[in-house]
Design a protein around this motif. Structure first.
Motif, short mmCIF file in Angstrom:
data_model
loop_
_atom_site.label_atom_id
_atom_site.label_comp_id
_atom_site.label_asym_id
_atom_site.label_seq_id
_atom_site.Cartn_x
_atom_site.Cartn_y
_atom_site.Cartn_z
N GLY A 64 -22.87 33.23 -11.66
CA GLY A 64 -21.82 34.04 -11.05
C GLY A 64 -21.81 35.46 -11.66
O GLY A 64 -21.55 36.36 -11.14
N VAL A 65 -22.37 35.65 -13.13
CA VAL A 65 -22.31 36.87 -13.59
C VAL A 65 -23.66 37.70 -12.83
O VAL A 65 -23.46 38.74 -12.50
N LEU A 66 -24.63 37.08 -12.38
CA LEU A 66 -25.78 37.73 -11.85
C LEU A 66 -25.17 38.11 -10.34
O LEU A 66 -25.53 39.43 -10.16
N GLN A 67 -24.28 37.37 -9.76
CA GLN A 67 -23.73 37.75 -8.32
C GLN A 67 -22.89 39.20 -8.76
O GLN A 67 -22.73 39.61 -7.60
N ILE A 68 -22.01 38.87 -9.64
CA ILE A 68 -21.20 40.27 -10.06
C ILE A 68 -21.98 41.37 -10.32
O ILE A 68 -21.51 42.36 -9.74
N ARG A 69 -23.05 41.39 -10.96
CA ARG A 69 -24.27 42.23 -11.07
C ARG A 69 -24.51 42.86 -9.97
O ARG A 69 -24.54 44.08 -9.64
N ARG A 70 -24.83 42.00 -8.91
CA ARG A 70 -25.49 42.36 -7.51
C ARG A 70 -24.42 43.24 -6.94
O ARG A 70 -24.49 44.34 -6.17
N LEU A 71 -23.01 42.53 -6.77
CA LEU A 71 -21.94 43.34 -6.21
C LEU A 71 -21.37 44.58 -6.49
O LEU A 71 -21.07 45.60 -5.86
N THR A 72 -21.64 44.84 -7.95
CA THR A 72 -21.06 45.92 -8.89
C THR A 72 -22.03 47.03 -8.94
O THR A 72 -21.59 48.15 -9.22
N ASN A 73 -23.32 46.50 -9.19
CA ASN A 73 -24.13 47.69 -9.61
C ASN A 73 -25.03 48.05 -8.48
O ASN A 73 -26.27 48.10 -8.57
N GLY A 107 -25.45 51.04 -7.00
CA GLY A 107 -26.32 52.06 -7.06
C GLY A 107 -27.34 52.00 -7.82
O GLY A 107 -28.33 53.03 -8.14
N HIS A 108 -27.63 51.00 -8.60
CA HIS A 108 -28.72 50.80 -9.34
C HIS A 108 -29.91 49.97 -8.78
O HIS A 108 -29.75 49.28 -7.86
N PRO A 109 -31.37 50.81 -9.06
CA PRO A 109 -32.45 50.22 -8.28
C PRO A 109 -32.48 48.63 -8.42
O PRO A 109 -33.22 47.77 -7.78
N ALA A 110 -32.25 48.12 -9.61
CA ALA A 110 -32.44 46.60 -9.91
C ALA A 110 -31.00 46.11 -10.51
O ALA A 110 -30.90 46.17 -11.79
N PRO A 111 -29.92 45.90 -9.79
CA PRO A 111 -28.79 45.61 -10.06
C PRO A 111 -28.62 44.40 -11.05
O PRO A 111 -27.65 44.55 -11.96
#
Length: 163
Positions: free
Chosen positions: A36-45, A47-51
Motif C-alpha cells: 500500500g505504501v508503494l502504491q501511495i508512492r507511485r500515485l503521489t510521486n 514527477g519523480h523518475p522513480a516514484p
C-alpha cells in the motif's frame, strides 16, 4: 476475528508487547501494508523518475509509522517490552526524532542480551534498508556512547512543519 482485524494494522515500533498471533499472518499483513505504501508512492510521486524510490508526503507526515513499516517489511525484528516495561526482545525501536518529520532508531534488548555490542552492525543494516527506500539515515553516538540512527526524508521532500 483476530486482534489485528479489530484494531487495524500497526507496524511494530519496538515499544509494544511481542507481536501476537501466527508469524505467517503477521508477515502477510506487513506485505499488504508495505505494498500500500508503494502504491501511495507511485500515485503521489508522479514527477519523480522513480516514484517508488522516495517517501511520499503521506509517509513524511507519519514518519515513525513509515520507518517502522519499512524496517519490519525488510525482515528486521522489532524490540518488545512486557507489561512492566521491561525489554523482552532484542531489535529496533523507532521513536519520534527531535525535529518534525524525523525519527530515531535504536537497537535495544533485555539486560544481558548483548544488544549494545550488536547495535553498530544492526543499525548499519537498518540504515541500508532505509536508504534503499529513499530515507536519509545517519548513524550517531549518543549518551553513554550508545549508537542510534537519525532518519529523515530526503532533501527537498515536504516535511510536516513546512507549508
Amino acid at each position: 476475528m483476530g486482534a489485528e482485524e479489530e484494531t487495524g494494522f500497526e507496524p511494530a515500533t519496538g515499544e509494544g508487547p511481542p507481536l501476537p498471533g501466527p508469524a505467517d499472518r503477521r508477515a502477510a499483513s506487513v506485505r499488504t501494508a508495505f505494498a500500500g505504501v508503494l502504491q501511495i508512492r507511485r500515485l503521489t510521486n508522479t514527477g519523480h523518475p522513480a516514484p517508488e524510490s522516495v517517501p511520499a508526503p503521506w509517509e513524511t507526515h507519519r514518519a515513525v509509522r513509515a520507518v517502522a513499516l519499512t524496517l519490519e517489511a525488510s525482515g528486521l525484528i522489532a524490540s518488545a517490552v512486557d507489561a512492566s516495561g521491561q525489554r523482552t526482545v532484542t531489535g529496533y525501536r523507532v521513536t519520534a526524532g527531535t525535529a518534525p518529520g524525523t525519527t530515531r532508531v535504536e537497537w535495544l534488548g533485555p539486560p544481558g542480551s548483548g544488544a549494545a555490542h550488536e547495535e553498530e552492525a544492526e543499525l548499519t543494516r537498518c540504515a541500508a534498508v532505509l536508504r534503499e527506500w529513499g530515507w536519509t539515515a545517519l548513524l550517531y553516538r549518543g549518551p553513554r556512547r550508545r549508537r542510534f540512527l537519525e532518519v529523515e526524508p530526503p532533501a527537498g521532500a515536504p516535511r510536516p512543519d513546512s507549508r
